[in-house]
Design a protein around this motif. Structure first.
Motif: not given
Length: 478
Positions: A177-186, A213-225
């Motif tokens: 797990v890289a990052e936890l984002l947000k909760e949406v409707d549980g 998983p929902l979708t693969a991310l093609s960006m190298s080493g993606p970080q959530v801003r």
């Protein structure tokens, strides 16, 4: 250039040279300050229904968790977690269905705790469970449970969930797990990669089969801003590890087909002196997402999105000349409007001729207007930062760096006439004025220093007479 959004305070601006705009402020007077007093230095205000949690220091018990019902007598120490004069130093306060979750050190090491605001309801969360000894990187409440992220290569790496009992603390999926984002409707959204595929956006409903998983991310080493919930949709921005020049804006409704890239922003510079990079201020206002975007023609500007590519557009104030630089930051949504600080200057001018200003927008050019205009340029102009809300009014603080320094709390109903000063505070540079403050419908809680008592908990109902110190914790004790 200034400080972080909820820490120091201030903004404003000036009109074109030789002119004076509506809302020009003339009554900013510095407060005479005696030597610093001992203080409780409250932080991390977290509103929870009919009470607010925060962390404060007093001489007998050290730095511990406190709770308040908004009255002086109802402001009390919750529990001396690290008994005696030692401090448990609670941090990362997060509210969930099970209560307030936080980290604290009881003298045996830092671990997760949960509290309902009473001594008997404040306890270590994972005691006796399989996860008790795990290295928890991050935690987030969703759907009545607390999700726990254990990073690779620590034992038990993966996504866990806990209902607060040993039997209800279980591993959902073994992955990194890289990052936890947000909760949406549980449902909890998070960034992760399993042991066979690359990074992807995942979701979990709290069951192993619902952690997918929902979708693969093609960006190298993606970080959530940044990420933000707008209705039933999660918006988030990505950048590549080590390369901030390309930013991507995504949205997801929790399905693979509804997880899409909305817009790519290229050649984003590192803006000298800009205290927050673009795309870190995603803010929901009604069904619209507002954020600070960038393009090479206009620089950093206010943008909005309705969740479609064609509906992701720049919001340009109608009264601002086309050749002016417009740097918004510190976005705050209140009562159908987004408030923000803007730093304006004419393109090509000396960069120190900028002005700090408070603006608000309803998402239209005509509805994007300046609310305040403080005298001065550069650091002679008070910086202004939206910090919270009470009822339908936005609250912002101002801080003037040059002598004579000043620090003030203001309120705005979205009109020039309804933008008023509530109170002056000590203009110190030490500590945080509005660090981790908390808003509710009826009150805004914050750390204030009146120049006599040091930093203590304060509250305001949005009026000058309703802006008062909650309690002198350091002097009164528990």
């Amino acid at each position: 250039m200034g400080c972080l959004a909820v820490v120091l305070a201030a903004m404003a601006g000036c009109s074109e040279v030789g002119q004076e705009a509506p809302g020009t402020v003339r009554d900013t007077q510095p407060l005479s300050i005696p030597p610093a007093a001992p203080e409780s230095d409250p932080w991390y205000f977290q509103w929870a229904g009919d009470k607010v949690f925060f962390v404060a220091t007093e001489a007998v018990h050290g730095r511990e968790l406190w709770v308040s019902d908004g009255t002086s007598t109802g402001t009390q120490l919750v529990l001396d977690i690290n008994p005696g004069g030692g401090s448990s130093s609670p941090n990362q306060l997060v509210l969930g269905d099970g209560g307030l979750y936080f980290r604290a050190n009881d003298g045996l090491g830092e671990r997760l705790w949960v509290s309902d605001g009473t001594p008997g309801g404040t306890r270590p969360l994972l005691t006796g469970s399989e996860a008790e000894s795990l290295e928890v990187m991050a935690f987030a409440p969703a759907g009545g449970s607390l999700f726990l992220a254990v990073p690779h290569p620590y034992p038990g790496a993966g996504l866990w969930k806990s209902d607060g009992t040993p039997a209800g603390t279980v591993l959902l999926k073994s992955l990194n797990v890289a990052e936890l984002l947000k909760e949406v409707d549980g449902t909890l959204f998070f960034l992760a990669e399993d042991w066979e595929t690359g990074p992807a956006l995942w979701k979990s409903d709290g069951t192993p089969e619902g952690t997918v998983p929902l979708t693969a991310l093609s960006m190298s080493g993606p970080q959530v801003r940044d990420s933000e919930r707008v209705g039933g949709t999660l918006f988030f921005t990505l950048q590549s590890w080590g390369d901030s020049s390309t930013r991507e804006l995504w949205k997801s409704d929790g399905t693979p087909g509804g997880t899409v890239l909305l817009k790519v922003f290229s050649n984003v510079p590192s803006i000298p002196g800009y205290s927050l990079s673009p795309f870190e201020d995603l803010t929901a206002v009604g069904g619209t997402l507002f954020f600070v975007g960038y393009d090479e023609t206009h620089g950093p500007h206010l943008w909005k999105s309705d969740g479609t590519g064609v509906g992701t557009v720049r919001v340009m104030p109608s009264g601002l000349p086309a050749n002016w630089w417009f740097e918004p930051k510190f976005l705050l949504g209140v009562n159908g409007l987004v408030y923000f600080t803007a730093q304006t200057m004419e393109s090509g001018n000396d960069p120190w001729t900028f002005s700090y200003e408070l603006w608000r927008s309803d998402g239209t050019a005509e509805g994007t207007v300046r609310l305040t205009n403080f005298p001065g340029e550069g650091f002679d102009s008070p910086e202004c930062v939206p910090v919270g809300w009470v009822g339908s009014r936005a609250l912002f603080s101002t801080f003037k760096y040059s002598e004579p320094r000043s620090r003030e709390l203001w309120a705005s109903d979205g009109t020039v006439e309804g933008t008023v000063k509530l109170r002056a505070f000590a203009p110190d540079f030490t500590g945080a004025f509005f660090w981790m403050s908390g808003s509710s419908q009826n009150a805004f809680f914050f750390a204030g220093d009146d120049g006599v008592h040091g930093r203590e908990p304060w509250k305001t109902d949005g009026t000058p007479e309703g802006t008062v110190m909650l309690r002198d914790i350091w002097a009164d004790g528990p």
